[in-house]
Design a protein around this motif. Sequence first.
Motif, PDB file in Angstrom:
ATOM      1  N   ALA A  92     -18.685  40.282  94.702  1.00  0.00           N
ATOM      2  CA  ALA A  92     -19.134  40.960  93.481  1.00  0.00           C
ATOM      3  C   ALA A  92     -18.708  40.093  92.298  1.00  0.00           C
ATOM      4  O   ALA A  92     -17.598  39.560  92.290  1.00  0.00           O
ATOM      5  CB  ALA A  92     -18.490  42.332  93.388  1.00  0.00           C
ATOM      6  N   VAL A  93     -19.581  39.938  91.333  1.00  0.00           N
ATOM      7  CA  VAL A  93     -19.233  39.141  90.143  1.00  0.00           C
ATOM      8  C   VAL A  93     -18.156  39.914  89.364  1.00  0.00           C
ATOM      9  O   VAL A  93     -18.294  41.121  89.118  1.00  0.00           O
ATOM     10  CB  VAL A  93     -20.489  38.887  89.274  1.00  0.00           C
ATOM     11  CG1 VAL A  93     -20.120  38.144  88.001  1.00  0.00           C
ATOM     12  CG2 VAL A  93     -21.521  38.104  90.088  1.00  0.00           C
ATOM     13  N   ALA A  94     -17.055  39.197  89.015  1.00  0.00           N
ATOM     14  CA  ALA A  94     -15.850  39.906  88.572  1.00  0.00           C
ATOM     15  C   ALA A  94     -15.840  40.337  87.096  1.00  0.00           C
ATOM     16  O   ALA A  94     -15.426  41.444  86.775  1.00  0.00           O
ATOM     17  CB  ALA A  94     -14.632  39.031  88.856  1.00  0.00           C
ATOM     18  N   GLY A  95     -16.287  39.498  86.207  1.00  0.00           N
ATOM     19  CA  GLY A  95     -16.091  39.740  84.760  1.00  0.00           C
ATOM     20  C   GLY A  95     -16.797  41.003  84.269  1.00  0.00           C
ATOM     21  O   GLY A  95     -17.806  41.419  84.844  1.00  0.00           O
ATOM     22  N   PRO A  96     -16.280  41.602  83.159  1.00  0.00           N
ATOM     23  CA  PRO A  96     -16.899  42.827  82.634  1.00  0.00           C
ATOM     24  C   PRO A  96     -18.327  42.591  82.139  1.00  0.00           C
ATOM     25  O   PRO A  96     -19.177  43.468  82.208  1.00  0.00           O
ATOM     26  CB  PRO A  96     -15.977  43.234  81.477  1.00  0.00           C
ATOM     27  CG  PRO A  96     -15.137  42.023  81.179  1.00  0.00           C
ATOM     28  CD  PRO A  96     -15.099  41.170  82.389  1.00  0.00           C
ATOM     29  N   ASP A  97     -18.594  41.340  81.652  1.00  0.00           N
ATOM     30  CA  ASP A  97     -19.949  41.057  81.150  1.00  0.00           C
ATOM     31  C   ASP A  97     -20.884  40.569  82.252  1.00  0.00           C
ATOM     32  O   ASP A  97     -22.037  40.246  82.003  1.00  0.00           O
ATOM     33  CB  ASP A  97     -19.876  40.017  80.028  1.00  0.00           C
ATOM     34  CG  ASP A  97     -19.142  38.755  80.492  1.00  0.00           C
ATOM     35  OD1 ASP A  97     -18.674  38.739  81.661  1.00  0.00           O
ATOM     36  OD2 ASP A  97     -19.041  37.799  79.704  1.00  0.00           O
ATOM     37  N   LYS A  98     -20.353  40.505  83.499  1.00  0.00           N
ATOM     38  CA  LYS A  98     -21.143  40.095  84.681  1.00  0.00           C
ATOM     39  C   LYS A  98     -21.740  38.694  84.548  1.00  0.00           C
ATOM     40  O   LYS A  98     -22.824  38.401  85.040  1.00  0.00           O
ATOM     41  CB  LYS A  98     -22.265  41.118  84.978  1.00  0.00           C
ATOM     42  CG  LYS A  98     -21.747  42.493  85.339  1.00  0.00           C
ATOM     43  CD  LYS A  98     -21.024  42.461  86.666  1.00  0.00           C
ATOM     44  CE  LYS A  98     -20.337  43.779  86.984  1.00  0.00           C
ATOM     45  NZ  LYS A  98     -19.253  43.661  87.934  1.00  0.00           N
ATOM     46  N   GLU A  99     -21.023  37.831  83.812  1.00  0.00           N
ATOM     47  CA  GLU A  99     -21.469  36.439  83.735  1.00  0.00           C
ATOM     48  C   GLU A  99     -20.724  35.652  84.809  1.00  0.00           C
ATOM     49  O   GLU A  99     -19.488  35.718  84.885  1.00  0.00           O
ATOM     50  CB  GLU A  99     -21.176  35.867  82.349  1.00  0.00           C
ATOM     51  CG  GLU A  99     -21.862  34.523  82.157  1.00  0.00           C
ATOM     52  CD  GLU A  99     -21.650  33.960  80.746  1.00  0.00           C
ATOM     53  OE1 GLU A  99     -22.129  34.581  79.776  1.00  0.00           O
ATOM     54  OE2 GLU A  99     -21.000  32.907  80.648  1.00  0.00           O
ATOM     55  N   ILE A 100     -21.463  34.926  85.635  1.00  0.00           N
ATOM     56  CA  ILE A 100     -20.852  34.252  86.790  1.00  0.00           C
ATOM     57  C   ILE A 100     -20.000  33.069  86.319  1.00  0.00           C
ATOM     58  O   ILE A 100     -20.459  32.241  85.531  1.00  0.00           O
ATOM     59  CB  ILE A 100     -21.945  33.785  87.782  1.00  0.00           C
ATOM     60  CG1 ILE A 100     -22.687  35.012  88.334  1.00  0.00           C
ATOM     61  CG2 ILE A 100     -21.349  32.969  88.925  1.00  0.00           C
ATOM     62  CD1 ILE A 100     -23.958  34.697  89.082  1.00  0.00           C
TER      63      ILE A 100
END
Length: 411
Positions: free
Chosen positions: A95-103
């Motif tokens: 799962a992409v981790a950051g809150p903004d879902k930027e890889i």
Amino acid sequence: MSNEIHAVGLDIGTSRIRCVIGEPAPDGRMNIVGLGESESKGLRRGVVTSTEAVAESIRRAVAEAERVSGVEIESATVNLSGEHLQGENKNGVVAVAGPDKEITDEDVDRAIDSASAMPLTPGWEIVSRLPQEFIVDGQDGITEPIGMNGSRLEALVHVVTSPSAARQNLIKAVTKAGLDVENLVLEPLAASESVLTDDDKEYGCAVVNMGAEITSLMIFGRGAVQHSSVFPFGSMLFTKDIATGLRVSIPEANKIKHHYGCVASFLLDEEEKQELIEIVPFGRSETRGLSKEILCDIMQPRAVELVQHVASAVSKAKAQISGGVFLTGGGSLVYGLAEIAEQVFDAPTRVGMLDPAFFGGLADEAHGPQWATACGLGLRSMKFQIRSEAGGKSSARKVAEWFGNFRDKFR
Ligand SMILES: Nc1ncnc2c1ncn2[C@@H]1O[C@H](COP(=O)(O)OP(=O)(O)OP(=O)(O)O)[C@@H](O)[C@H]1O
Ligand SMILES: [Mg+2]
């Protein structure tokens, strides 16, 4: 470009050790400034069996390259080879981790880790992880996922495993010779660096590196490695067939192979077939005559057999090789091998020479297919050093852009 960079490629083979020293040229190529070669001792089918003997052979090849270049070297990028290397394709999802879902870099690393989290035979290890592509929220074919948005990141990776001892003993031999190992690169991957263009890798092609005792196959497609395998045979088999068939010594058989060998009878006209060559039977001093046709009759069936083994691995891999087959390694110098391989593979086949778009300086001295691995290792060394100068992992993105290939970061 910095003049402090001295790229070094060291190809440790079963029969020859080759060392290439290069410097970055302003046009992005590598200027070859030194070459050295020595007879190799202490290896069997690409695996070190005597670290001291290998170290001694390395010292001789390196000393020659240093003398030619006037440069003293301290480290080298070295080929990883051996009959036990095993490649397989794996995939992993995160799962992409950051809150903004930027890889990010970290997401990609985790996806690659997840793909290569596999049970290993005791004493074995992963020696190479080559990303093929990424799938972001179902969208496949992505090669540069960093900076994209998505919540599910899948990595497809070609993973290569090998017994740990093979790598450790190789490093020991290089260290004994007084050099640090900067990086280890799979032999056919290094060879491909010298002879393939990005288009070749994109459209699908195969590199077949035939050495003395092993032959390796690497298939490329969609810009990445799709398959790799190693066969426990090489050009030495021709030598042994000639020695047995003609009752000559191994050195004499090697000489006959190099000077008169042919594996495709249709390349010889009637006159050439009847041409006599002088051979020295084992334990004798007087010579006897042998027609080139008989020599070809000994070698051709073996060539067909070996190439068929490789071709059947290509068909089992269900890979597209419409871009053709590139033969590298000293074994591909046998006259007629490319022609026979073209028939067996049913695909355009040629002997892979150094691509002039990648090399300058003394490139003419190293243009033969036997130099492809050493020169490819040199290119890798140059890229590695430029990357290190640019600041390591934090600048990986910047450097990947410089090379136009994100995948370089992981090799
Ligand atoms: N001109 C030539 N004609 C035919 N065969 C040749 C020629 N030159 C070299 N060879 C053969 O190529 C083989 C060596 O190739 P190469 O140097 O690529 O192998 P290596 O790297 O030492 O071995 P390996 O990759 O198996 O560990 C030898 O068997 C040699 O006889
Ligand atoms: Mg080799």
